[in-house]
Design an enzyme around this catalytic site. Structure first.
Site, mmCIF file in Angstrom:
data_model
loop_
_atom_site.group_PDB
_atom_site.id
_atom_site.type_symbol
_atom_site.label_atom_id
_atom_site.label_comp_id
_atom_site.label_asym_id
_atom_site.label_seq_id
_atom_site.Cartn_x
_atom_site.Cartn_y
_atom_site.Cartn_z
ATOM 1 N N LYS A 127 0.821 -1.331 0.020
ATOM 2 C CA LYS A 127 -0.044 -0.143 0.017
ATOM 3 C C LYS A 127 1.005 1.183 0.057
ATOM 4 C CE LYS A 127 -2.276 1.059 3.729
ATOM 5 N NZ LYS A 127 -3.354 1.259 4.808
ATOM 6 N N ARG B 130 -10.125 -1.503 7.155
ATOM 7 C CA ARG B 130 -9.549 -2.334 7.983
ATOM 8 C C ARG B 130 -9.083 -1.666 9.407
ATOM 9 N NH1 ARG B 130 -4.501 0.393 9.057
ATOM 10 N NH2 ARG B 130 -2.947 0.123 7.410
#
EC number: 1.4.1.1
Length: 319
Positions: free
Chosen positions: A67, A111
C-alpha cells in the site's frame, strides 16, 4: 496476466463489515502465530507539504501486496481533500504478476475500523453499552460500524474540537454530541485524532474501560494521558511500529513508560498465546495499522470481485 482495477465505487458495492472483521481478525491471528511477513513500513516525511507517505508491504496466506498511503492532516482545509489517500497493489507471490490495483483509501478506513472492533471484541468488558468517539471524522464512522456489527446498538457519545464535525456524525449515525470528558467516560472509547498532546485524561475513564487509541501513527503523536498507559494494561499491534510511532512512543521516549510494561500484541491475544482483559482494569489497544490487515482485506475484496465479475481488467505489465 491481466490486472483487475477496482475503484472506490466498486469496492463499496463489494464490502461488508463482516467481511472486514473476518479478514482483519485473520490477519491478527496470523501475526500472533508468526505465520506472516511484514517488513517495517517505510516513511517518506515531507514537512514542507504538511504530510508524509508510507509504503506498507506484506505477505499473508498466499497473498502479497503493498500500500502506498499518506497522512496529510491539512488536506481538508487546504485542498478540500481527505487526510488519507491510498492505492493498493495486490500481487501473485508465485509469478509476481499484479492481480489487482484497488482504491486504498477505503481499504485503509475499513481495516482500521475493523481493527478497533476486533480489539474491543477481545479486550473490552462483555456487553458494553456506550461507545465514546473522540474525533468525529472518517475513522469514527467505520469504528461505529464495526462496533455495532459486534455489539449491537451502542449509545454513541460524540466529541470533537469541531462542533460541526460532531453534529455531522450525529446526523449520519445517531448518538449524542457531548463533552470530551463525557465521551471519555464510555465503556469503550475510540480516539482518532492527529493530536500531539494528550486529549483524554486518566480521571475521565471509568473502571474497566477499554480504549482503542487509533490516532498515533507517527513519531511525536499521542492522544492519551500517559497515566492511562502506566496504570492500564496495554496491547500493541506490532512491536517495532508501536515503539517507533504508536501511542506508546512519546511516553517511552520521555521515560514515563518502559517497554516491559506492554502486555503483548493483540495478535498474541487473538491467537490464544496471551490473556487479554482481567477484571476491572483499563485496557488499551495501541493501533499503528498493520500492512497485514491491508493484504488480508484486499485479497478478500479481490476474491469477491472475481466471483461477481466486478472491475475492469487491463494488461498493464508486459509479458
Amino acid at each position: 496476466m491481466s490486472t483487475l482495477i477496482l475503484s472506490a465505487k466498486e469496492l463499496r458495492g463489494l464490502y461488508t463489515v463482516q467481511l472486514g472483521l473476518d479478514a482483519v481478525e485473520r490477519a491478527f491471528r496470523a501475526h500472533g502465530r508468526g505465520e506472516s511477513l511484514m517488513p517495517p513500513k517505510v516513511y517518506l516525511s515531507l514537512p514542507q507539504y504538511d504530510g508524509d507517505f508510507r509504503a506498507m508491504p506484506a505477505f499473508l496466506d498466499g497473498a502479497a501486496g503493498v500500500k502506498w498511503v499518506n497522512a496529510h492532516p491539512q488536506n481538508p482545509k487546504k485542498h478540500g481533500l481527505p487526510t488519507v489517500r491510498a492505492l493498493y497493489i495486490l500481487s501473485d507471490p508465485d509469478t509476481a504478476s499484479p492481480l489487482a490495483i484497488l482504491d486504498g483509501t477505503l481499504l485503509t478506513a475499513w481495516r482500521t475500523g475493523c481493527a478497533g472492533g476486533v480489539a474491543s471484541k477481545y479486550l473490552a468488558k462483555p456487553k458494553p453499552r456506550t461507545l465514546g468517539l473522540v474525533g468525529c471524522g472518517v475513522q469514527a464512522r467505520v469504528l461505529i460500524d464495526a462496533h455495532r456489527a459486534l455489539f449491537g446498538e451502542l449509545e454513541l457519545l460524540l466529541a470533537d474540537t469541531s462542533e460541526a464535525a460532531a453534529k455531522a456524525l450525529q446526523a449520519e449515525k445517531g448518538g449524542r454530541v457531548v463533552s470530551l470528558q463525557e465521551a471519555s467516560g464510555a465503556d469503550i472509547v475510540c480516539t482518532s485524532t492527529p493530536s500531539r498532546t494528550p486529549v483524554v485524561k486518566r480521571e475521565w475513564l471509568k473502571p474497566g474501560a477499554h480504549i482503542n487509541a487509533m490516532g498515533a501513527d507517527a513519531p511525536g503523536k499521542q492522544e492519551l494521558d500517559p497515566r492511562i498507559l502506566t496504570e492500564g494494561r496495554v496491547f500493541i499491534d506490532d512491536t517495532e511500529q508501536a515503539l517507533h510511532s504508536g501511542e506508546v512512543n512519546v511516553p517511552l521516549h520521555d521515560g514515563l513508560l518502559s517497554a516491559e510494561h506492554i502486555a503483548g500484541t493483540l495478535g498474541e491475544v487473538v491467537a490464544g498465546k496471551k490473556p487479554g482483559r482481567a477484571g476491572d482494569e483499563v485496557t488499551v489497544f495501541d493501533s499503528t495499522g498493520l500492512a497485514l490487515q491491508d493484504v488480508a482485506l484486499a485479497r478478500a475484496l479481490y476474491e469477491v470481485a472475481r466471483a461477481k465479475g466486478v472491475g475492469q481488467s487491463l494488461d498493464i505489465v508486459g509479458g
